[in-house]
Structure formats: structure tokens, C-alpha cells
Design a protein around this motif. Sequence first.
Motif, PDB file in Angstrom:
ATOM      1  N   THR A  35       1.119  -6.851  -8.428  1.00  0.00           N
ATOM      2  CA  THR A  35       1.222  -8.038  -7.590  1.00  0.00           C
ATOM      3  C   THR A  35      -0.028  -8.884  -7.785  1.00  0.00           C
ATOM      4  O   THR A  35      -0.944  -8.489  -8.528  1.00  0.00           O
ATOM      5  N   GLU A  36      -0.083 -10.036  -7.132  1.00  0.00           N
ATOM      6  CA  GLU A  36      -1.266 -10.885  -7.235  1.00  0.00           C
ATOM      7  C   GLU A  36      -2.402 -10.336  -6.380  1.00  0.00           C
ATOM      8  O   GLU A  36      -2.181  -9.509  -5.481  1.00  0.00           O
ATOM      9  N   ALA A  37      -3.611 -10.810  -6.643  1.00  0.00           N
ATOM     10  CA  ALA A  37      -4.798 -10.274  -5.970  1.00  0.00           C
ATOM     11  C   ALA A  37      -4.727 -10.429  -4.455  1.00  0.00           C
ATOM     12  O   ALA A  37      -5.027  -9.496  -3.706  1.00  0.00           O
ATOM     13  N   ALA A  38      -4.309 -11.626  -3.986  1.00  0.00           N
ATOM     14  CA  ALA A  38      -4.253 -11.856  -2.539  1.00  0.00           C
ATOM     15  C   ALA A  38      -3.243 -10.936  -1.874  1.00  0.00           C
ATOM     16  O   ALA A  38      -3.503 -10.364  -0.812  1.00  0.00           O
ATOM     17  N   TRP A  39      -2.078 -10.753  -2.522  1.00  0.00           N
ATOM     18  CA  TRP A  39      -1.068  -9.883  -1.935  1.00  0.00           C
ATOM     19  C   TRP A  39      -1.470  -8.424  -2.051  1.00  0.00           C
ATOM     20  O   TRP A  39      -1.080  -7.592  -1.209  1.00  0.00           O
ATOM     21  N   TRP A  40      -2.211  -8.075  -3.109  1.00  0.00           N
ATOM     22  CA  TRP A  40      -2.682  -6.694  -3.206  1.00  0.00           C
ATOM     23  C   TRP A  40      -3.636  -6.400  -2.048  1.00  0.00           C
ATOM     24  O   TRP A  40      -3.581  -5.329  -1.442  1.00  0.00           O
ATOM     25  N   ALA A  41      -4.493  -7.372  -1.721  1.00  0.00           N
ATOM     26  CA  ALA A  41      -5.396  -7.208  -0.575  1.00  0.00           C
ATOM     27  C   ALA A  41      -4.608  -7.091   0.725  1.00  0.00           C
ATOM     28  O   ALA A  41      -4.922  -6.268   1.593  1.00  0.00           O
ATOM     29  N   ALA A  42      -3.560  -7.918   0.858  1.00  0.00           N
ATOM     30  CA  ALA A  42      -2.727  -7.855   2.063  1.00  0.00           C
ATOM     31  C   ALA A  42      -2.047  -6.497   2.171  1.00  0.00           C
ATOM     32  O   ALA A  42      -1.970  -5.904   3.256  1.00  0.00           O
ATOM     33  N   ARG A  43      -1.534  -5.991   1.047  1.00  0.00           N
ATOM     34  CA  ARG A  43      -0.908  -4.659   1.047  1.00  0.00           C
ATOM     35  C   ARG A  43      -1.917  -3.579   1.429  1.00  0.00           C
ATOM     36  O   ARG A  43      -1.629  -2.708   2.257  1.00  0.00           O
ATOM     37  N   LEU A  44      -3.082  -3.638   0.800  1.00  0.00           N
ATOM     38  CA  LEU A  44      -4.102  -2.620   1.052  1.00  0.00           C
ATOM     39  C   LEU A  44      -4.487  -2.592   2.527  1.00  0.00           C
ATOM     40  O   LEU A  44      -4.558  -1.525   3.151  1.00  0.00           O
ATOM     41  N   LEU A  45      -4.715  -3.760   3.112  1.00  0.00           N
ATOM     42  CA  LEU A  45      -5.088  -3.836   4.519  1.00  0.00           C
ATOM     43  C   LEU A  45      -3.936  -3.399   5.418  1.00  0.00           C
ATOM     44  O   LEU A  45      -4.146  -2.724   6.431  1.00  0.00           O
ATOM     45  N   GLY A  46      -2.713  -3.763   5.032  1.00  0.00           N
ATOM     46  CA  GLY A  46      -1.558  -3.390   5.842  1.00  0.00           C
ATOM     47  C   GLY A  46      -1.316  -1.894   5.881  1.00  0.00           C
ATOM     48  O   GLY A  46      -1.131  -1.307   6.955  1.00  0.00           O
ATOM     49  N   VAL A  47      -1.328  -1.251   4.708  1.00  0.00           N
ATOM     50  CA  VAL A  47      -1.085   0.195   4.684  1.00  0.00           C
ATOM     51  C   VAL A  47      -2.276   0.951   5.280  1.00  0.00           C
ATOM     52  O   VAL A  47      -2.110   2.021   5.881  1.00  0.00           O
ATOM     53  N   ALA A  48      -3.490   0.393   5.120  1.00  0.00           N
ATOM     54  CA  ALA A  48      -4.657   1.016   5.752  1.00  0.00           C
ATOM     55  C   ALA A  48      -4.503   0.998   7.264  1.00  0.00           C
ATOM     56  O   ALA A  48      -4.781   2.001   7.952  1.00  0.00           O
ATOM     57  N   ALA A  49      -4.023  -0.135   7.808  1.00  0.00           N
ATOM     58  CA  ALA A  49      -3.787  -0.216   9.254  1.00  0.00           C
ATOM     59  C   ALA A  49      -2.754   0.799   9.691  1.00  0.00           C
ATOM     60  O   ALA A  49      -2.931   1.499  10.705  1.00  0.00           O
ATOM     61  N   LEU A  50      -1.660   0.929   8.932  1.00  0.00           N
ATOM     62  CA  LEU A  50      -0.608   1.889   9.288  1.00  0.00           C
ATOM     63  C   LEU A  50      -1.119   3.322   9.267  1.00  0.00           C
ATOM     64  O   LEU A  50      -0.863   4.105  10.200  1.00  0.00           O
ATOM     65  N   LEU A  51      -1.852   3.688   8.215  1.00  0.00           N
ATOM     66  CA  LEU A  51      -2.363   5.054   8.110  1.00  0.00           C
ATOM     67  C   LEU A  51      -3.397   5.349   9.197  1.00  0.00           C
ATOM     68  O   LEU A  51      -3.428   6.455   9.768  1.00  0.00           O
ATOM     69  N   LEU A  52      -4.239   4.373   9.498  1.00  0.00           N
ATOM     70  CA  LEU A  52      -5.241   4.571  10.546  1.00  0.00           C
ATOM     71  C   LEU A  52      -4.587   4.699  11.921  1.00  0.00           C
ATOM     72  O   LEU A  52      -4.992   5.531  12.739  1.00  0.00           O
ATOM     73  N   ILE A  53      -3.570   3.882  12.179  1.00  0.00           N
ATOM     74  CA  ILE A  53      -2.850   3.983  13.450  1.00  0.00           C
ATOM     75  C   ILE A  53      -2.157   5.332  13.570  1.00  0.00           C
ATOM     76  O   ILE A  53      -2.181   5.970  14.630  1.00  0.00           O
ATOM     77  N   SER A  54      -1.540   5.776  12.483  1.00  0.00           N
ATOM     78  CA  SER A  54      -0.873   7.082  12.498  1.00  0.00           C
ATOM     79  C   SER A  54      -1.875   8.197  12.739  1.00  0.00           C
ATOM     80  O   SER A  54      -1.621   9.121  13.521  1.00  0.00           O
ATOM     81  N   GLY A  55      -3.035   8.106  12.066  1.00  0.00           N
ATOM     82  CA  GLY A  55      -4.079   9.104  12.300  1.00  0.00           C
ATOM     83  C   GLY A  55      -4.612   9.046  13.713  1.00  0.00           C
ATOM     84  O   GLY A  55      -4.940  10.086  14.308  1.00  0.00           O
ATOM     85  N   THR A  56      -4.678   7.851  14.301  1.00  0.00           N
ATOM     86  CA  THR A  56      -5.146   7.701  15.678  1.00  0.00           C
ATOM     87  C   THR A  56      -4.233   8.423  16.650  1.00  0.00           C
ATOM     88  O   THR A  56      -4.690   9.110  17.573  1.00  0.00           O
ATOM     89  N   LEU A  57      -2.925   8.276  16.445  1.00  0.00           N
ATOM     90  CA  LEU A  57      -1.980   8.948  17.330  1.00  0.00           C
ATOM     91  C   LEU A  57      -1.997  10.460  17.139  1.00  0.00           C
ATOM     92  O   LEU A  57      -1.852  11.223  18.088  1.00  0.00           O
TER      93      LEU A  57
END
Length: 303
Positions: A35-57
Motif C-alpha cells: 500500500t502507499e506510505a500514508a495508508w501503511w502508517a494508518a494501518r500500523l496505527l490502527g492494528v496497534a490500537a486494536l492489539l493494545l486495546i485487546s491486551g488492555t482488556l
Amino acid sequence: MKLRAKWLQRLAGHAGRVGLLLLAGGAVVLLWQPTEAAWWAARLLGVAALLLISGTLFLRPAYGQRPWHRLFGWAALAALGGHVVVTTGFQPVFWRWLTPAMPLEIVAGIIALLAFLMVLLVQRSRTLRRRLGPFSSLSVHRTAGYLLIAAACTHITLVAGMAFSAAVGFLSGLAFLLVEGLLRERHVVRLAATLALFISAIAWLAIGSMAETRLAGLRQAPIDHARFLHTDHTGLACAGCHHNFVDRTGTENCLSCHKRLSVSEASRIDSMFHAFCSECHRADNRAGRKFGPIDDCNGCHGG
């Protein structure tokens, strides 16, 4: 009775660990997609948020232990904020999709954002906690967290062109995490009712009475212009796109015909063409050939 409770807690712990691993596997597959750089950053931040939220719970706070729950929660908030900023800030064309006919992945993303705000509100508002009571406020806090995970996974898996293996990883990981929540949560009815309400809302928008209303508006709206030059596609077989010349179904323009065929959420014209065009460009990228925009909204719809 104590033995049964201990056994359920152990089973919940195993389910949570498996869920986290499956989510991580889905994230790896997703991040591996070109994907493009901006969308790769968006993906990285999005999945990081999901994994961190899951780990938080999963890492529920316990007295005398390190505050992993709170640290993961604030890190998830930062990642989610970054995801929203990159998506909406670097892709201004994105705002055109915020209509009553918006794709379901955007609806799910908005629900996830609202659920996170509820998590923060319950955690930070002393007035709200006092009115709800300590046990009820904690239950609402956790329920909003599980709704957040469910909406976030739905948001990711419904994105046009999502790899099947990534979608399976996210949805199966979500299933295990929800099993973990249902086994550990004391207010099971509240959690189950909230998840059922979310699923019902998505179904109502996708295949229920609201679906036809939303898609009728999409079919009546002007076609959002996308830059397309046949001179950039001379190396491709014409029938790969112009199937109607082969099966003799007509000679109309692609968009005008497919617009009328957008009678269901699965066949909506925007999602179908996003998946079709981006996957072709992604294949060219993998093959080392010159390729067009993959996920970049501005690359096709800018201007």
C-alpha cells in the motif's frame, strides 16, 4: 463451586491468549499487503490500537502489580488518535464518504471510536462512576471495551480488498476474545446484550430494512469521478474489465451499469471497484511492474 470457577478462569485465560495470537497473525498479514506510505502508517496505527486495546482488556488491573492495563490503554488511545489523524488528514477525499450511504466499515469505525470515548468517560468521570456505582461502572467500562474490539475488527475486515487470511485472523481472534470476556465478566447479560445490539445494527444496515434506503441514495448520487486513462492500461486484456463485450450483456459504461446493480452491501459500486482496482495495482506492485494507486483516495479521486 470454587473448583468450577477456577477452571472457567483458566479456560478464559487460554481463550484470551489464543485470541491475541490470532489478532496478531491477522495484523501481520494486513501489514504485509502493499500500500502507499500514508495508508501503511494508518494501518500500523490502527492494528496497534486494536492489539493494545485487546491486551488492555486481557491484562485486567490487579492490586500490587504493574499498571499494564492503564499503560496499554493510554498507548491505545494515542495509536487510535494517530490512525484517525492519518486517515482523515492525509486523505481529505475520505470525507466524501461520510454520507447516509457510507460503507459499513466506516460505520463500524465510528462505533469503535464512540465506544472508546465511553471507556474513557467511565474511567475518568467521578460523577458518572458515583451515579452508576463501583461495580456497575466497572461493568460498563469493560462492556464498552469489548464493543470497541468487536467494532474495530468489523471495521478492518470489511475494508474493500481485505485479504481473506487477514479477515479470518481478525474475526477468529475476536471470537476467542469474546469467549474470554463472557467467561470472566460478571455482568454477562449486559455484555451479551450489547454485542447482540451491535450485530443487529450492522445487519439492519447491511441486509435489513435500512439497507435499501441507504443504497438507493448511493445509486441516485452523482458518480464520484476517478481519474482513469486507457493509455496506462494498454498492456492488459480488455475483457478483464469489459466483460460485457464478451458475455454480450450490453455496451454501457462500467459505472453506469454497475451503479444500477448495487442492490446489496456486498455489490455496492464503490466497494466493488475499490477492491477490483486496488488488487490489480497490488498485483503489479508484487510483480515489480509500474502500478497505480492502491489505497490512496487522492490518487484516484483527488482534485
